[in-house]
Design an enzyme around this catalytic site. Structure first.
Site, PDB file in Angstrom:
ATOM      1  N   CYS A 138       0.835  -1.208   0.000  1.00 26.53           N
ATOM      2  CA  CYS A 138       0.000   0.000   0.000  1.00 26.53           C
ATOM      3  C   CYS A 138       0.867   1.253   0.000  1.00 26.53           C
ATOM      4  CB  CYS A 138      -0.911  -0.018   1.231  1.00 26.53           C
ATOM      5  SG  CYS A 138      -1.851   1.502   1.389  1.00 26.53           S
ATOM      6  N   CYS A 167      -0.349   4.138   2.165  1.00 25.65           N
ATOM      7  CA  CYS A 167      -0.129   3.969   3.607  1.00 25.65           C
ATOM      8  C   CYS A 167       1.349   4.197   3.948  1.00 25.65           C
ATOM      9  CB  CYS A 167      -0.470   2.557   4.083  1.00 25.65           C
ATOM     10  SG  CYS A 167      -1.910   1.836   3.355  1.00 25.65           S
ATOM     11  N   ASP A 168       2.236   3.606   3.177  1.00 24.65           N
ATOM     12  CA  ASP A 168       3.646   3.536   3.581  1.00 24.65           C
ATOM     13  C   ASP A 168       4.588   4.405   2.754  1.00 24.65           C
ATOM     14  OD1 ASP A 168       2.910   1.684   5.517  1.00 24.65           O
ATOM     15  OD2 ASP A 168       3.068   0.019   4.104  1.00 24.65           O
TER      16      ASP A 168
END
Ligand code: NDP
Length: 370
Positions: free
Chosen positions: A148, A151-152
């Site tokens: 992701c 997200c990261d």
């Protein structure tokens, strides 16, 4: 401690666009739905709100001409479902029993009986299953390996570094394009010499100076150290057979998704990948009273707007079923809550106790002659 017993006419599993749309419709129909969503868990890849919670710009959801952020859109969905009286329960469902109605769902603290069940449990990212990919401490998952980018990607670890993205679909192009905001260079490794992604996403990636491609190549292993995290990937050129280590600081796996249907194995019909099979004419599964909507039953479109559309259909199907009206089954038959089966050609009705009632003037006339 004794488990709490809940009984509801409509229980919805999942809180993405499909589940929340089903909730909005069934709540407005005064069916007082109970929506169960899994607690947020990075390892199990669950996020209340579904995959849009890990997306940035949503530019193709109708009604938002300037686009909207994924989490913002899902907050609106949720508030709308709440406004009409949807009840929310955050819990892991350990087991479901669909052998008879009411269906039973078991969580750690509740036993839930459902007259109708709407499954909107969505899909999760797929993994390659190669050495180094697992979560720490077994691999570098969470230490340079992710599925992701939103997200990261912004993590300091990836700033101005070389990042590998694996895959050739829209997800891979989107992840690669997004990661160029932070990374020094993004290299897409794809197993073929053609992308599967849509033309517009391909063009965006091809025109981005920071994105390069390595074609006809598989990632066989992710290498690194406990201290530094990922330091490279082992590449296998499928044309020449050459193997080499390609240095990079991160790997984003973007090879598609799999439906979250393990809970229903052996009870509901699924295709070979695990997508729930629904009737083409309704969202019915093979069990009358169990409906499925969104990505859990859609291997083709997989869009937020189609998920919301099928969520609406599921709510209407559940409402019809509870109102004693027939719903279309995958077999082509229509079935009522009492267990009456109407044949696909509508010429015969089989009652719950097995009696055949003709439903066409010709059959009735034939019977009169006999
Ligand atoms: P896709 O199934 O479309 O693509 C998966 C990609 O991963 C393919 O290129 C495939 O290779 C590759 N792949 C699969 N398994 C492996 C493996 N084991 N090893 C190496 N490579 C592998 O999935 P996506 O998630 O990209 O897209 C799913 C759907 O979601 C599509 O309908 C897409 O249009 C939509 N989507 C739309 C977006 C948008 O509009 N903004 C964003 C993201 C997704 P191969 O091509 O060789 O099969």
């Amino acid at each position: 401690m004794a488990k709490k017993n809940l009984k509801r006419d409509v229980v919805i599993i999942g809180s993405g666009p499909a589940g929340l749309t089903a909730a909005i419709y069934s709540a407005r129909a005064n069916l007082r739905p109970l929506l169960i969503d899994a607690p947020a868990d990075a390892h199990k890849q669950t996020a209340p709100g579904g995959q849009l919670m890990i997306t940035t710009d949503v530019e193709n959801y109708p009604g938002f001409s300037e686009g909207i952020q994924g989490p913002e859109l899902m907050a609106e969905f949720r508030q709308q479902a709440e406004r009409f009286g949807t009840e929310f329960l955050e819990a892991w469902i350990n087991e479901v029993d669909l052998a008879e109605r009411p269906f039973t769902l078991y969580t750690d603290e509740q036993t839930i009986e459902a007259e109708t069940l709407i499954i909107a449990s969505g899909a999760s990212a797929k993994w390659l299953g190669i050495p180094g990919e697992a979560k720490i401490p077994a691999g570098f998952g969470g230490n340079g390996v992710s599925a992701c980018a939103t997200c990261d990607g912004p993590l300091p670890h990836f700033r101005n570094k070389t990042i590998v993205v694996v895959g050739g679909g829209d997800t891979a192009m989107e992840e690669a394009t997004f990661l160029t905001r932070y990374a020094g260079r993004v290299v897409v490794v794809h197993r073929r010499d053609k992308l599967r992604a849509s033309k517009i996403m391909q063009e965006k990636a091809f025109n981005n100076q920071k994105i390069d491609f390595i074609w006809n190549t598989e990632v066989e292993e992710i290498v690194g150290t406990d201290h530094e995290g990922v330091t490279g990937v082992k590449l296998h050129d499928l044309k020449t057979g050459e193997k080499r280590i390609f240095p990079c600081a991160g790997v984003f796996i973007a090879i598609g998704h799999k439906p979250n249907t393990d809970l229903f194995k052996g009870q509901l019909d699924m295709d070979e990948v695990g997508y729930l099979k629904t009737s083409g004419h309704s969202t019915s599964t093979n069990i009358p009273g169990v409906f499925a909507c969104g990505d859990v039953q859609d291997s083709v479109y997989r869009q937020a707007v189609t998920a919301a559309g099928t969520g609406c259909m599921s709510a209407i199907d559940a409402e019809r079923f509870l109102d004693h009206l027939p719903v279309a089954m995958p077999t082509g038959e229509e079935v009522t809550i009492e267990g009456e089966h109407i044949s696909p050609d509508h010429r015969a009705i089989i009652t719950a106790d097995g009696h055949l009632i003709p439903n066409s003037p010709e059959i009735m006339a034939q019977e009169d002659c006999e």
